[in-house]
Each structure stands twice: as C-alpha cells, then as structure tokens.
Design an enzyme around this catalytic site. Structure first.
Site, PDB file in Angstrom:
ATOM      1  N   ILE A   1      -7.193  -4.898   8.096  1.00 17.92           N
ATOM      2  CA  ILE A   1      -8.007  -4.424   7.485  1.00 17.92           C
ATOM      3  C   ILE A   1      -9.017  -5.206   6.659  1.00 17.92           C
ATOM      4  O   ILE A   1     -10.144  -3.784   6.332  1.00 17.92           O
ATOM      5  CB  ILE A   1      -8.302  -3.188   7.368  1.00 17.92           C
ATOM      6  CG1 ILE A   1      -6.994  -2.496   5.832  1.00 17.92           C
ATOM      7  CG2 ILE A   1      -7.344  -1.863   8.490  1.00 17.92           C
ATOM      8  CD1 ILE A   1      -7.035  -1.318   5.424  1.00 17.92           C
TER       9      ILE A   1
ATOM     10  N   TYR B   1       0.659  -0.897   0.225  1.00 16.26           N
ATOM     11  CA  TYR B   1      -0.249  -0.365  -0.332  1.00 16.26           C
ATOM     12  C   TYR B   1       0.679   1.121  -0.110  1.00 16.26           C
ATOM     13  O   TYR B   1       1.849   1.223   0.336  1.00 16.26           O
ATOM     14  CB  TYR B   1      -0.999   0.237   1.837  1.00 16.26           C
ATOM     15  CG  TYR B   1      -1.546   0.859   2.300  1.00 16.26           C
ATOM     16  CD1 TYR B   1      -1.338   1.902   2.974  1.00 16.26           C
ATOM     17  CD2 TYR B   1      -2.835   1.647   0.907  1.00 16.26           C
ATOM     18  CE1 TYR B   1      -2.046   2.788   3.248  1.00 16.26           C
ATOM     19  CE2 TYR B   1      -2.740   2.899   0.937  1.00 16.26           C
ATOM     20  CZ  TYR B   1      -2.915   3.049   3.161  1.00 16.26           C
ATOM     21  OH  TYR B   1      -3.351   4.715   2.836  1.00 16.26           O
TER      22      TYR B   1
ATOM     23  N   LYS C   1     -12.399  -0.584   4.947  1.00 15.99           N
ATOM     24  CA  LYS C   1     -12.646  -1.378   4.544  1.00 15.99           C
ATOM     25  C   LYS C   1     -13.854  -2.211   4.214  1.00 15.99           C
ATOM     26  O   LYS C   1     -14.772  -2.847   3.374  1.00 15.99           O
ATOM     27  CB  LYS C   1     -12.057  -2.017   3.617  1.00 15.99           C
ATOM     28  CG  LYS C   1     -10.256  -1.563   3.745  1.00 15.99           C
ATOM     29  CD  LYS C   1     -10.401  -0.270   2.783  1.00 15.99           C
ATOM     30  CE  LYS C   1      -9.270   0.943   2.803  1.00 15.99           C
ATOM     31  NZ  LYS C   1      -9.136   1.598   2.001  1.00 15.99           N
TER      32      LYS C   1
ATOM     33  N   ASP D   1      -1.718  -6.387   9.079  1.00 16.82           N
ATOM     34  CA  ASP D   1      -2.600  -5.039   9.035  1.00 16.82           C
ATOM     35  C   ASP D   1      -3.770  -5.928   8.109  1.00 16.82           C
ATOM     36  O   ASP D   1      -3.637  -6.611   6.945  1.00 16.82           O
ATOM     37  CB  ASP D   1      -1.612  -3.845   8.208  1.00 16.82           C
ATOM     38  CG  ASP D   1      -2.996  -3.108   7.671  1.00 16.82           C
ATOM     39  OD1 ASP D   1      -4.378  -3.394   8.084  1.00 16.82           O
ATOM     40  OD2 ASP D   1      -2.648  -2.049   7.602  1.00 16.82           O
TER      41      ASP D   1
END
Lengths: 469, 478
Positions: free
Chosen positions: A232, A145, A272, A230
């Site tokens: 998410i 990202y 998300k 992470d």
C-alpha cells in the site's frame, strides 16, 4: 445481560494497545495552531496530506465526474443501483493501470484478477479468510503495523508468529529468522499457511531489497505456503533504491504461471499513495482463480461505494494526472522526510535510513533509562504527555528491541512539523539547551551506540549482509 | 488456474457462500439475455431483484439543487481534503445525526434514535454479519422464521460459523410466526445440544412483503426476553410500508415494554431499499447494548461507509422537507406499483399473499404445480425463466416449507416493462389452463379406453431430466 460472543470480550481487536491509546490522548487534546497551540501534535497517524491540491485542481477541471455525469448524461441512477461485487469495470481497469504505473510499468495487472474491498483493512482480513482456517498461522517480519493484530487475527482466528528482525542489519529479513519463525510456529502446534510482508515497510519506511524478496520467495516455495505482499505504500517511494514489487521478482525469475505465482497475493489501497483513506478503497490481486472467486464473494461485506468507484475511475484513467501526481507527491514526501530527519539530527536523534513511507523509524535507545520495554513506555509517556507529541512506541509494532519509535511526517503542515521538532529539541537538551549539553549528549549517545552495537555484533554477525543501498 | 484445494481455507473452497442456489441462478439467466425495450424486447425481464427504482428522480432533483453537498463540485470542494482523510470508525457526526433522524422519520417520528448508537457497516449485508460476530460464537445458532431472505445463509453463517435454525411458518396463517413454532424450534435445538443465541427476522419481511403487527411483535419480544436471547430486527424495508397495520418498529415496542431487557435488542438498517441506493453501501447497526455498539463499531473498520458518501448523505438527509416528502412518495409509489401488479395478476386468476410493504409480492402458483413438490416448483420455475422469460425467485430459495410460492419484484423496472411482464404471465397462465383442461378431457376419454394418459409434455420433459433431483440443483440451461 444476554451473553455476547467471545470476540466482544476478548481484546484481540488490539485496541487496548498503546498505539490506539496515544490516539485517544490526542483526541482529548488535539493541537491546533490557533485554538490549541499547546495541544498534542499527532505524529502517530500515517496519513498523506501533502498532495490534496493536485487532486482538487483535477476535480475543478473535471466537473463531469464530480456531478455523476458521463458525456453530458446523468448516470446517477446507474451508480445508485450498482452493487455488483465484480466492481465497476472502468474502475478496475484504471486501478490495474495505476498499479502498473506505480511499478514503472515493469509488470502489468489483469483487472480480472483484482478484487475490490473496503480498504486494505478489509483486503487483509479477507485474504486470511481465504487462505487460512482458524488456528492456522501467518509469519510476519517484525516490527509490523499494529493494526495487523486486529485485521489478520480477530475475526478469522488466524495466529501471527513473528519473524524477528533486528537493528543489527537494518531489520532486514534473514533466512535464519524465517526458519526460526517457522520452527516456533511448529512448537506452538500451529500450521503455517504463509508469510505476510509489507513492502515498503510500515513502520520502517524502507523498501524490501531484491535479495530479501528472493529469499522470501524461496522460503515460501520450499515450504509450499502463501506470500501476501501488502504494497500500500508503493507510491510513496521517494528515493533510491526504488520500489521492487514481488510481482517483478516473479517475472525476473520466470516464475509467472507456476504454482508459486499462484501463491503470491498483493494487497493495495489508495489510502496512502493518494491520501484518500476516507474513501475506503482496497484491492486484492491474486493469480489464483479460487482465491479471486472467494474473495470477490466476501467483498459483499465491504464493497466500495459506487460513487467513489466512479470518481476514482475517472481520476486514475487520466494518465497525465497520474504521471504528474506520482512524481510531485514523491518530491514532496522526500522534502518532508528530509526535514524530519535533519530536525531529529539536530536533537541528536538518528533514524533508520529510509526511502519510502509516511514516517521514520526513529532511534531513541540512547534516551532510555534502561534497555527495557518498561523504559520505552516510560519515555513514550513523557513524549505524549510532556512533550505533547503522539508517536508510536516500537513495542506496539512488536519490535523486539526497546527504544525505537515510529514518527509520521506527512499528516501535518510544515509549520506544525517545525513546532514538533522544536518541542523535541527542548525535551532532549532542556529549555536552555547549550552547545555544551548538546555535545555531552552526543558523547553519551555515541558511547551507548558503541556498546549496543558490540553486543549486537557478537550475537548476530552471521546474519549480517552487505546493505544494498 | 488454481491451486490444490488444501492450500486454501475451507471457506474458500466450500460452497457455504450459498451462491449456487437458484436465487442466483436466475440472475445469471437474466445477465445472459437481459430485456431491453428497444435492443432486446425478447430478453428476460428481471423480477428477481428487490430494488427500489421508483424514487431516483427525487434524489436527482435534490442533487442538482444542492451542488455543495458533493465534495467534488466547485461549491463543495473546500471540504474535500477533510473528508478524504476522514476514516474514523465513529463516522461523521453529521452523518450519524442525519441517519438517526431519517430512521426516526421513517417510523413516523414515534421513536427516538441516539446518534451515538448508529454504527456503520458495509450495507445491511455487513451489518447482519457483524451482529452475528458480536452475538454468537462459531457453532452457536440463531432462529430464523421461514421463508427468509436467501442470502441470510451467506450473511449470517458463512464466515461466522453461526448456524441457522429455521422456524417453519406456513400459509395456513399467512406465514405468521407463532410462539408455538418458536418454542418448538428452540426445544428441538436444545435437545440436540445446539446453543441458541437469538432470533433474527426481517420486518417488513422479505419475501413475504408483510409487516408485523403489535401483537406478533409483543409475542416475539416476550419469547426472547423469557429465554434471555437476542432479537435482531432487520428493518431495511421500513419506508416501503404503504398500508395497514403500518410499520411498527421494535424500537417503538421497547418504549411500551419496560420489562424487556434492552441489551438483547438490535436493529439492522440500510438505505438500499428505502432510498434505492444499494450502490452506496450504507448499512447501519443500531444496538441498545453498549458492549455491542463498541464491538460493532470496531468491526466496522472492515466495512466503513465511504466518507464521500457519508458527507453527501449527511447533507441530503438533514434536509427535513426533502426527507418528509421523499418518505411520503416512496410509500405512495410502492403502493401504486403493488396495486398495478396484484390487480394484473388477479385478472388472470393468480393470487398473491396479502401484503402491505416491500418491493415484491409472494405469488401463489400452487395450482400450477404438477404436484405439491419442490421438484415441480423447480420445473415450473425453469419454464418461467426459459419460456416465459421472466426471472422470479422460487420459494425454495427462501427456504419456504411449501412448494408453489414465488417472489416477484415490481419496483425495479418502469411501468411499461411491468405491463409486458404481466402480458407474458397472462399468456402463459391462460395457455397452461387451456392445456390442463384439454388434458383432463383427453385423460378422461383415454382412461375409459384403458390407454396411457397423454399428459402435458411441458412439465415432464423437465421433470424427467436426471439432474433435477433436489430443489437446490438447478437444471443445466438448454
């Protein structure tokens, strides 16, 4: 002019990167079905806009939460004053439960180990502040990202060293890539404090396999460093092989309550899975008391608005809602994903096979003029300015192979997606695309693919592993 | 369970977060035994929390009359999805406009604020830290007049690595900051090789409860302009000003002082005090420096205001008649509380620093100290918490250079509770006075007989406890 800090003048915030430039172009000329049908279609934004109706209908049936009321009494004052950085207990309980549900209730989360932050952006930065000193490094698998450059490095002074992953094995994390990254950090005189993985991956849209998770855990264990996961996108997994959280792997390996487990930290968010990025709901989960205590104090710099905590605690405590939402959301994501994939296929474009996320990792290597990043940017510019689609070039995600692009599919209506796919088709095959030019293109593509894969095979066959699909 | 401390960052294992200070210790005492008129009438009354609970009725009323302001109600739900996805760090335009308008009205319409310069942050806490990140590098320093808000140590220094250089002010001139004090602190810092990047202060002041007059503001601005260093004005108590000289914002002074370099001027604002909405985390960085606006805006990603909250406030703060009435009432109600409390204290012979703003007063208990030391201040503070059962904040936690001053909040409870607190204070003050008189008499007669003095046990039993060696190491609770 008074002198400002180095942070103002440096560009570690990363906002000069193409990732953000594409956004800017979109802002100047945004597509609108009615008012601006020739505008740029935003496909660079990983947003989930598919399931608002589910939340809206819940709100319609639950006006108490909406009206700052509890059991007929106004709790406005209570909420207005609530700034305790430990967070609203009912909200933390609801989040813990929701996170557990997202993992099929195979693991449970203790609300006391949860820290609330203003979005995952803040959660990631805060973890860096807690786990590393300025000048230390974290290893991250590429592609990653683009916002990590800002979130992990900018104000913390922490460095990122990439763990190079390649298309040869579907961008899986290999042992040699991990070791190589660690060595590279040492060469640069950087002290490695941990590994940060995104699972499911952004931008790949794939869940990390059990093998990889074990591999990474083994690595952090041996090197005595941290692992930040992470997660998410955990609720966006829409097809097999399903989502496996690092927490589950710890449990399976009977590593709970060990030193290793204390070095594993999870980041979560509702941006998300629930499509609520505006509400700024992020979470850090850690088994280490000191990390929880320090992160909690740091959350003072970015607490979650109490009215938002209250609303969401009611929403997420409603188990019938969450169960239905997760299922329905995943179905809709799957359909959208399939639509994009088949639309791209019709243009002779492949994607990395994926089972999660709000985007596809698209292979446009055969459309490059040369196997270089210059050619990638050239192609990207054409796509933004001529085809009028904002997609994200792989280089902005630190991919080490040119030609890959992240294309989002969940942040527009189905009609808009149609329009986007048609534009792409026209670009690839020309305005009068005939079956002959289509097959010619296919032939070229297959040829190039063979060349590329031969070359890649020679270089990296020892890292190949059987795909776990 | 926790790891070997070497595994974590210095930030995580250190104590520079400042939360071991007595400022927070008192909160804990309250948390363990909170006062409640029915359920716990003997509990600790919280007077250490600068909250504005005086005007929530006005907001509640407005909410009831304006259901469309919420994106969750039937009337407002059409806006839900657009707001829920909105994470642009520029913030909602209507929100920025409403905030700029509110800030203008809180300054009597005497200044204009541009909405493009309104940058969001995670409360004033986030705003102050962000400005430090923008204006200074690790190891640089900012001047801060004492006494100052206890949490500045955390907000300005902790993660930024920026140092705080206190500029001592004292009661001889009502703690006003002087040019001389500033120059002196600046020079001292220079001589030790410390780079001063600016001056930061709260106006109105916490804990003093006073607002700066034009003269002083002019002095400050000339000082920073001469040195070409930054000026950060934390104006979060702007609307709580209820008496002369009224509130003069640095924004107003800029209009009059053309020669001052605007790139050096930055304002911190928030709705936590003026509107009593600390839970909503609405902080604002307003800078006259374009590069700072851009940078602070990028950093706001780490602490954006929830779009649900932005949307709600955009509606409420655009309602001009509501805002005007609200601001009028805040000032009025704060004035009333202030009067009630200071009169009550006066009756028992306790004076406060004369103040015209804020949600607290700085109470002068120097007469009650055994001796003019911080140890005695801490001893007195422990008694007030443990025996009088009121949580107030000792001056040392605000880095006050003189012992004996205590910040007492008056706007975070109802009038009845305030009266109870005054009663408790009264009993304590009178008893203490009695003891002193008694002891003075006894001491006199003992001294005549060359015997040891029968001094007040109340103070000694606390002062003698070995742990109480510095103002920042509170006693273990008995």
């Amino acid at each position: 002019m008074g002198i400002l800090s180095r942070k103002v003048t440096c560009n570690t915030h990363g906002q000069d990167s193409s990732y953000f430039l594409g956004w800017e172009e979109y802002e100047k000329n945004p597509y609108d079905e009615v008012n601006n049908p020739n505008g740029i279609i935003q496909m660079g934004l990983a947003e989930n806009q598919l399931s608002f109706d589910l939340i809206e209908s819940w709100l319609a049936k639950n006006q108490e939460a909406a009206n700052f009321e509890r059991e007929g009494q106004s709790i406005f004052r209570e909420l207005a004053l609530f700034q305790d950085y430990h967070g609203l207990p009912s909200f933390k309980n609801a989040m813990s439960g929701f996170m557990s549900e997202n993992r099929g209730n195979r693991v449970s989360f203790d609300p006391k180990k949860l820290v609330l932050t203003a979005g995952a952006t803040s959660a990631n930065e805060t973890l860096m502040f807690c786990l590393a000193d300025p000048g230390d490094a974290f290893l991250l698998p590429t592609p990653y990202y683009p916002g990590f450059d800002r979130d992990l490095k900018w104000r913390t002074g922490v460095e990122i060293v990439p763990i190079q992953c390649t298309s040869a094995n579907g961008f899986r994390i290999t042992k040699s890539a991990l070791e190589e990254a660690y060595k590279q950090a040492q060469k640069l005189n950087l002290k490695v404090k941990g590994v940060l993985i995104t699972n499911p991956s952004n931008p790949l849209g794939t869940t990390i396999t059990r093998t990889e998770l074990n591999r990474v855990l083994d690595f952090v264990s041996r090197k005595n460093i941290h692992l930040v996961s992470d997660e998410i996108y955990s609720g966006t997994v829409f097809t097999s092989p399903g989502f496996i959280s690092v927490m589950e792997v710890l449990k399976e390996n009977k590593l709970e309550n060990t030193d290793v487990s204390k070095r594993v930290h999870i980041v979560y968010s509702l941006s998300k899975d629930l499509g609520l990025p505006g509400f700024r709901v992020g979470v850090i989960y850690s088994n280490d008391d000191i990390v929880v205590a320090a992160a909690t104090k740091m959350s003072s710099f970015g607490l979650i608005s109490s009215q938002t905590q209250y609303l969401l605690s009611a929403l997420l405590s409603d188990k019938s809602f969450t169960k239905n939402y997760l299922k329905e959301n995943q179905t809709r994501l799957k359909n959208r994903h399939n639509k994009l994939v088949s639309g791209l296929e019709a243009s002779g474009i492949d994607c990395l096979k994926s089972n999660a996320g709000l985007f596809c990792w698209v292979d446009m290597r055969h459309l490059l003029n040369s196997n270089t990043f210059e050619a990638e940017i050239e192609l990207w510019k054409k796509i933004v300015y001529e085809v009028k689609l904002n997609i994200s070039p792989g280089s902005s995600c630190h991919c080490n192979e040119p030609g890959w692009f992240r294309v989002c599919f969940a942040n527009m209506s189905e009609e808009t997606l149609e329009v986007a796919l048609n534009r792409l088709k026209m670009f690839v095959y020309g305005p009068s695309s005939t079956t002959r030019s289509q097959s010619e293109h296919q032939r070229l593509k297959t040829l190039r693919k063979m060349k590329v894969s031969n070359w890649v095979f020679r270089l990296s066959f020892q890292d190949r592993e059987p795909e776990e699909r | 369970m926790s790891l070997d401390k070497n595994m974590l960052s210095k930030l995580a294992v250190g104590d520079k977060h400042g939360e071991d200070s007595p400022y927070f210790e008192g909160w804990k005492a309250y948390d363990n035994n909170p006062f409640h008129p029915e359920h716990n009438p003997q509990g600790v009354i919280q007077m250490g929390l600068a909250e504005n609970q005086l005007c929530s009725d006005l907001i509640k009323e407005w909410i009831k009359a304006n259901p469309q302001a919420s994106i969750c109600t039937a009337e407002g739900i059409d806006g839900f999805s657009d707001i829920a996805v909105f994470q642009d760090y520029h913030g909602l335009k209507q929100f920025r406009q409403a905030i700029a308008a509110f800030m203008e009205r809180a300054r009597g319409g005497r200044v204009r604020f541009e909405e493009e310069r309104v940058v969001m942050s995670g409360g004033a806490t986030g705003a102050n830290e962000t400005l430090m990140f923008c204006l200074a590098d690790r190891g640089d320093a900012f001047l801060v007049p004492t006494p100052y808000y206890a949490a500045f140590d955390r907000d300005l220094s902790w993660r930024t690595g920026v140092r705080i250089i206190p500029v001592e002010c004292n009661s001889s001139n009502n703690f006003q900051v002087t040019r001389q004090a500033l120059e002196s602190a600046y020079l001292d810092a220079q001589e030790t090789g410390i780079k001063i990047k600016g001056l930061i202060l709260a106006n109105p002041s916490n804990p003093l409860g006073t607002s700066l007059d034009r003269e002083t503001l002019r002095t400050l601005m000339d000082f920073i302009n001469d040195k070409q260093i930054h000026l950060v004005c934390d104006e979060i108590y702007a609307a709580t000003v209820f008496a002369e000289p009224g509130f003069v914002s640095v924004a107003e002074m800029i209009q009059e002082m053309d020669h001052v370099n605007r790139d050096l001027i930055h304002i911190v604002y928030s709705l936590s005090k003026d509107m009593g909405l600390p839970g909503f985390r609405v902080g604002v960085v307003y800078s006259y420096n374009d590069a700072v606006v851009t940078c602070a805006r990028r950093m706001s990603s780490f602490g954006l205001v929830s779009s649900q909250t932005q949307s709600f406030l955009a509606a409420m703060l655009s309602d001009q008649s509501f805002v005007d009435n609200f601001l009028k009432e805040v000032s009025k109600r704060v004035a009333k509380r202030h009067l009630m409390f200071t009169e009550g204290l006066k009756e028992m012979g306790v004076s406060c620093l004369r103040s015209n703003a804020g949600l607290f007063v700085l109470m002068d208990l120097r007469q009650m100290l055994k001796d003019q030391t911080f140890e005695s201040e801490m001893a007195l503070w422990r008694i007030i918490i443990d025996k009088v059962k009121i949580n107030i904040s000792p001056g040392s936690s605000f880095h006050c250079s003189e012992p004996g001053w205590f910040r007492v909040c008056f706007a975070n409870m109802d009038e009845d509770t305030l009266q109870i607190a005054l009663q408790r204070m009264k009993s304590f003050v009178l008893r203490d006075r009695e003891n002193k008189n008694c002891n003075n008499k006894k001491r006199k007669s003992f001294q005549e007989n060359l015997k040891l003095s029968f001094s007040s046990m109340t103070y000694d039993e606390h002062v003698r406890t070995p742990r109480l060696m510095s103002p920042h190491s509170p006693l273990v609770r008995t």
